[in-house]
Each structure stands twice: as C-alpha cells, then as structure tokens.
Design a protein around this motif. Structure first.
Motif, short mmCIF file in Angstrom:
data_model
loop_
_atom_site.label_atom_id
_atom_site.label_comp_id
_atom_site.label_asym_id
_atom_site.label_seq_id
_atom_site.Cartn_x
_atom_site.Cartn_y
_atom_site.Cartn_z
N ALA A 275 9.74 -6.09 -5.84
CA ALA A 275 10.64 -5.67 -5.00
C ALA A 275 10.20 -4.33 -3.91
O ALA A 275 11.26 -4.14 -2.68
N ALA A 276 9.81 -3.61 -4.45
CA ALA A 276 9.09 -2.56 -2.96
C ALA A 276 8.51 -3.37 -2.33
O ALA A 276 7.92 -2.76 -1.38
N VAL A 277 8.06 -4.16 -1.62
CA VAL A 277 6.79 -4.75 -0.56
C VAL A 277 8.16 -4.63 0.35
O VAL A 277 8.75 -5.66 0.20
N GLU A 278 7.50 -3.70 1.42
CA GLU A 278 8.13 -3.82 2.26
C GLU A 278 7.50 -4.22 3.66
O GLU A 278 5.98 -4.62 4.07
N ASN A 279 8.44 -4.24 4.48
CA ASN A 279 8.36 -4.59 6.06
C ASN A 279 7.47 -5.87 6.04
O ASN A 279 7.90 -6.87 5.73
N GLU A 280 5.88 -5.80 6.62
CA GLU A 280 4.60 -7.04 7.52
C GLU A 280 4.59 -6.96 5.75
O GLU A 280 3.33 -7.72 6.25
N PHE A 281 4.07 -6.56 5.04
CA PHE A 281 3.21 -6.43 3.63
C PHE A 281 3.70 -8.18 3.38
O PHE A 281 4.70 -7.88 3.12
N ASN A 282 2.44 -7.56 2.83
CA ASN A 282 2.81 -9.28 2.15
C ASN A 282 2.01 -8.53 0.33
O ASN A 282 1.12 -7.56 0.18
N ALA A 283 2.79 -9.53 -0.60
CA ALA A 283 1.91 -9.17 -1.78
C ALA A 283 2.16 -10.51 -2.78
O ALA A 283 3.01 -11.43 -2.75
N VAL A 284 0.88 -10.61 -3.34
CA VAL A 284 1.03 -12.20 -4.51
C VAL A 284 1.35 -11.02 -5.78
O VAL A 284 0.41 -10.85 -5.86
#
Lengths: 428, 428
Positions: A275-284
């Motif tokens: 939920a806290a992954v913001e803007n152009e960042f990615n996360a898996v």
C-alpha cells in the motif's frame, strides 16, 4: 585475465545505460566477473544521431548481422524492444551459440518458453532479469533465493506509469484525465499510454513471474486484465475513507493445481506492504507456504536501474563462461498448467451505488445481499447534497466472483437503486 | 537421478524446519536441484528428547564425527549455533571436502573470512544466506542481483526482537521494561535479551552485509553499537509528533574509500521505506549509485522461514555439484578496508532538553547552536505541567558528529538548561 566481447542491439534509454556502465565501470565489472568485458558493436537505427554519450562511431552498425554473425562476439544484449525483430535476432544469436541477455518483457511474455528451449538446446544462457520490475532482482529471488519454498501468491505493482497516476489521484483531488496529461508532459507516461493504462504491460510481467513461481507455461491469454481508465476520484475518495489505497495490482495465485492470474485496480488495506509503494516505484509481494510474507521494492524502470539489471545478468553469463556451465541455469516450465475458473474465485469487493434517499431503501439492498449470502464488512451511507439520493459504499467479505457479479446485476434492477457505479477487488 | 547425502549439525528450531522440508518436500527439491536429497545423520545433544517431528532414531547421533568424518556425507548443514564448536566442526567438514551451509551469523561475523578462505582452498561451497534477515535473500541480492552496481548505503532492520519492542512502544504508551517482559513471555525475546537489545545481534548482521556490499574485510570492532535500553516513552512520543518512527537501524555507508558502520536507535522519516516495517519483521534498504533506492522485506527469523533460506542454499550447492563448480562462488573481500573517523560523519540529530520556563531561555539555546553553526530543522517547545520547566525538542540539519557532541556537552552547562535527555540520529 581473459576478454569477453559483447554486441548490443539497441542504443535507446536502456542501451545508453548499458554502454555507460560497460565503459565507466570496467574495474568493478572485472572484479565481479573475472574477465575484461568489451563492447564490439552496437546496433543503431541512425549512426549520425546525437547521443547522450560519446561512443566510437566505428563500433556502431546498422546491420544486425554485424553482431549476430560476428564470430568475435560471445554475448548479445537485446535492449531494442518490440517483438518480431527482437525475436528473430535472439533466435539467430542463440543458434550461432551466443549467450543472450534481454530486457524485453513483451517478447519474453509471448515467446519466452520457445526462446528458453532454444537456449537450452544450444547450451546458451538466456537471462532476462530486467524484463520485470527494473532493478529489483525478483526473477533470481523466485528461482534461487526462495527456490525451496512453494510460492502461493504473488502481487505486483509492476507498472510505474499507472502507479504514478494513482498515487497522484490519491494525494490530490484530480481526475484520471488531468493526471495522465501531466504524466505525459513529465515523461512518466507515453504519448500512447494504452499498454500501461489498460494493464497490458503489467499482465506481461505477471506472465513472466507466474511462470517462474509455479513452473508452468503461462501465456498472456491466461491473464484477465482490467485497466485504470474508469477509476473516478469518488472511488479513490471512498477507498481512502474506508482505510484502503487504490493500486493497479497484478495478482497471481496458486490453488494447487489451479492458477489464477489477473491485473486489476485493487483496494489494498493500508497495512498491506504494497500500500505504501508510491509514484513510479515498483514492488513485488511474494507469499510462500513456508516463508510467509516477503516484499521486494525498487525503481521499476529508468536508464541506469534497468541497465544494472542487464549488466548484473551479464556478470552471471561471464562467470558461467569462465566455469563452462552456460545453458544450465535455464528455468523451463516443469508442471502442467491448469487455470482456475474465475467464477469460483473468492474475493472481497468494494462497490458504490446511488440510492433513493427514502425510508427502507437501504434495507431493500441489504436483504438482497443477505439472500445471496453476501456478508458486509464495511458500509458508508451519505446523503448527496441537493439530490434526493444517497451514496452507498460497501465492502463485502470474501464471496464467489460468480455470485457477486450476478447480485451486482440484480442490484441495478432494484427500484430504490438509482445507479450502480464501479466495483473493485479488495485485498487484506 | 543421483543422490546426495546431507548431515545436519543441530536439531533445534531451524534444524527442525530443515528436517521438515527435506522430508516433506522431496519432490519439489528434486525438481529444483536435479538430485535426490537424503538426510544421513543429525547431530543432537539428547537422543531421547521428545521432538516436534518423528525422525528415525538410528539417524540421530551424539558424535559430530559421525557426520564430519562420514565418507557418505557430501554436505554439512550447521544449525547448532554458538561459535567455538561450530567453527571447529565447519573447518573439519571443509577439510574433509564437504560443502557447508550455515545459518550462524555470530560465527560468520567473527570468523567468516577465514572460513570462506578455507572453503575456497578446498574447492568447497560455503553458503550462509540464512545468517542475515532469515528468509530474505539479501546476500544473493548483493552478490548477484545488484552485482553491477556500486552500493553506497545499507540500512537494516535486522533484529526482530528490538523491532517488536519498538513497534509496541510506538503503538501503545508503554515503557521499554513492560514491553520487554511481555516479549519474553510471548517468545519474541530471549530470557537473556542482551545480545538483541544492546544491538550486538544487529551489528553481526551488518558486518556480513558490509563485507558483501563493499568487498572489504569488516570485523565486529568496526561497528559502533548502541542498543535500545535507554529509549523512553517521551522519546517515542516526540519522534511521532515530529513525523518520525523510532527504529533500531544498522547503517553502513561508503564514502569511497572510507566506510562507516553503526547500529543505533534512529528516527526514520515516516516516508522512508523502512519506517513501515513493523513487529518482528526484518527489512534491508540498499542504496546503489545507479539503482537508487531498493528494499527487501520479510520474516527475519522463525523455524520455516530460516529453513527455507538454508534449503535454498542447499539447492544451490547440489546444482553446483551436478555441474562440478563447487567452491567457485565464494565471495572473498577484494578491497582494502578504511574506516571513516566517526567524528567527521555528518548526521541529523534529534535531542530533548528540560529548560527553565522563563523569558530568553530558548534564545540562549539557539544562540549557542547558532554559534556552533548548527541549524535547526524542526522544533517543539511545550510547558511541562506543574513544573517551572519546558520540554524542548529539536531536530537539526546535518552536522558533523564531533561538533554536535561538543555542543551537546555545552548545552548542559547553560544556566537555563535544567537537564539534557537522549539524542538520536535522524534519517530522511
């Protein structure tokens, strides 16, 4: 120290990053790989174009065969993008026993298995870490770091453009259209954003991740895809009010032996790691039977982050060459694919309606939901100023998709319901 | 399919997890490694002890040489903990040309380089992914996934006990002592919690991470360590008020060619990726020159998560055996170590004071700070009820550690200062 020669297909954003690292970080790369790495040729579309970095013109070429048929070249790096040409070039490189590194998710999602089989046949390496989530080494995490575990679920924020747009819609009260326009001006969205905003780019990455997580031959057709173009500021507003964040999420689940893969706008509970992954960042986010919750976060694109993934792959290939073990780390699907019928999937749902603001209206809705055994987790009802209507927003407990969709149709037909709005899947 | 025999040193929590996976997940492990993996012997302290899982008594032994000198055994898994015995056993195993996997951070932090050199000499593998951050494959990320980049900073929440305690102190207004007691009852803290709460456990993990990130022979003596025992509920309260979260953070920085490593309570800005890491979870934040910000999150301990790291290492060792390339993936320090003088480090600081509640008091403080060229980022001043005192809380901009510490002493001597409280480093 021996020397290894590389040919690069493409000199765009990622190509520029790769040339930069290979020319500026030679000592580091020698130390890591045990060899001198030398760029022999770079395939370009226009030799005379002004470029960000100086690179000897005599090593630029317009002819792919200067690389693919060049006996001096050991390794081909494909960073040109597109599917048809890239595919033909990589097949030719492998058949000429050159190892290949590619950053091309479109290609790997569509022809990955065939390319990997060819690489294995010719005992060549084919690495593609950069194709998913830029610099985050998520493919290695699935094949090596968590190789002992049974992965049960993967959730990915794997498209930077849509995450940028939704982050901005979440922070400021602006419409999808306004943010898209701004993102285009700033270079966070393409002139033609279709592939990003319709979820296709994310779907390709979920194909690649699912193949490695479950060792099954997934194709794009297995992924149900829904984009972000219909998301309204009201949807975002009520999501926040109920404690959720709207994200475009790729979700791939194993209900052994069945898999289900989809990309859709999803409400993530605020305490979900994504939920806290913001803007152009990615996360898996990876959920394993034994490890439980893990998450891997970083820049999903960009010249240097993507180039780091490509050159880290290159170091692996050169190490394999020095040990004589190329072509042995190819990960081919070993299990049969069985897709779950979407109807039988159980999800929580968020949905909104405009309802007549009159006594008994809400009770008519809840009795229909109760009849269909849909139980409610969170509810908001608010009058809509200056209209005889109320906004009703509901989050359900987990319910079969088939039943939810039928009921959603039935809600439309209730006399007290003025209008049904969007519905979204809810996680956490 | 060939067969590989394993001896396990230790049958505690992690040993139980390893035996569970090796007996229950044989098919998965065959598919991943290409071999049948068989447990030949397990070293225990008491054969007759009641255990969580049934395991044939005739494969339990009290004699380490039944494993270390056993010609049938190819691979030794050390999950017994402690330093002296474990070290001697691993040296013996390597000299008998057995590959080794260990989960032992204490051992690797103290004798890692020597053990890795011995492994390389005898062409054996020595893997230790489980020694840092449990199931998070952070060692592989540093040596493989980000191998092309220059790592400039690592920040780790790598101790679950202290993160559990601080998370709880942050959520509920309870004292350190109360939470520690509760954590001990729940099994989140040891009966003797010294190694965790004084930061030593985290320091050992930062030694291992720094060695891999910068390729330098770091030792425990290079790490400045401060624990969490002095943190008060007031410190936490004002941290939150200023938008920060108190965490025990290991920070390892490269200011080429100098390194600085420390473990200390640190105020993380709420939008820092590590700030949301709660309870017993671990996370490692890696900043690379080219990739920028990345973060890797997951369970830092526990029977099965740690066992997954051990068995994933085992799969790598078996694959290497099948390719005949054991001992070639040892990562030995290649660069010279130069430690930065802590005095010259620049940090932001948070500090608290009790000050006489009288006109001009605050101005005396700010003029001292101004004289020392310490500029202020955030300030709180609040009267302390029923005393003639005010609470003053300040966060500075970045300032040399030497100057900050001198000034902190000088503040004590100001007549308007009643008492100076703790100070902490601030990040982000």
């Amino acid at each position: 120290m021996n020397s290894v020669s590389v040919g690069i297909l493409g000199f765009g954003t990622v190509g520029t990053g790769v040339v930069h690292l290979l020319t500026q970080e030679q000592e580091k790369l020698q130390q890591q790989s045990g060899s001198n790495i030398h760029i022999e040729k770079v395939l370009v579309r226009d030799i005379d174009k002004t470029r960000k970095i100086n690179f000897a013109d005599n090593r630029l070429t317009l002819d792919p065969d200067d690389i693919l048929d060049n006996p001096k070249i050991d390794i081909v790096i494909e960073v040109m993008g597109g599917i048809e040409d890239a595919k033909n070039y990589i097949f030719k490189a492998l058949k000429n026993r050159k190892h290949v590194i590619t950053a091309n998710k479109d290609l790997m999602a569509v022809h990955g298995t065939q390319l990997l089989e060819t690489a294995a046949d010719y005992q060549c390496d084919l690495y593609y870490e950069a194709s998913v989530a830029g610099a985050i080494p998520i493919l290695r995490t699935l094949t090596d770091g968590l190789s002992a575990d049974r992965i049960q679920k993967i959730m990915g924020i794997v498209n930077g453009t849509t995450n940028y747009i939704l982050s901005k819609m979440n922070r400021e009260s602006v419409s999808y259209e306004e943010v898209l326009q701004e993102a285009q001006v700033l270079g966070f969205a393409e002139a033609d954003p279709t592939s990003d905003v319709e979820g296709l780019d994310a779907a390709r990455k979920m194909v690649i991740l699912s193949h490695l997580a479950y060792s099954v031959p997934v194709t794009l057709e297995d992924v149900r895809v829904e984009g972000i173009t219909e998301i309204s500021q009201e949807d975002i507003h009520y999501s926040k009010k109920l404690g959720y964040t709207m994200k475009l999420v790729g979700i791939s689940e194993l209900d052994d032996p069945y898999i289900d893969i989809r990309v859709s706008p999803t409400l993530l509970s605020s305490n979900h790691p994504l939920a806290a992954v913001e803007n152009e960042f990615n996360a898996v986010y990876v959920y394993g039977k034994s490890v439980g919750e893990t998450m891997f976060y970083g820049p999903g694109a960009g010249e240097l982050p993507t180039a780091i993934a490509v050159v880290s792959d290159l170091i692996s290939v050169v190490k394999n060459m020095n040990l004589g073990v190329n072509g042995h780390h190819i990960f081919l699907p070993k299990n049969e694919k069985k897709c779950k019928s979407p109807d039988s999937m159980k999800n929580q749902y968020f949905f909104r309606m405009h309802v007549q603001d009159q006594p008994g209206a809400f009770s008519k809705i809840t009795s229909l939901l109760n009849e269909r055994r849909i139980s409610l987790k969170q509810i908001i009802q608010e009058p809509i100023p200056k209209q005889q209507l109320a906004e009703v927003v509901i989050i359900t407990h987990a319910i079969e998709e088939r039943i939810f969709k039928q009921t959603y149709q039935q809600l439309k037909d209730l006399d007290v319901v003025y209008d049904v709005k969007n519905y979204y899947r809810v996680e956490g």
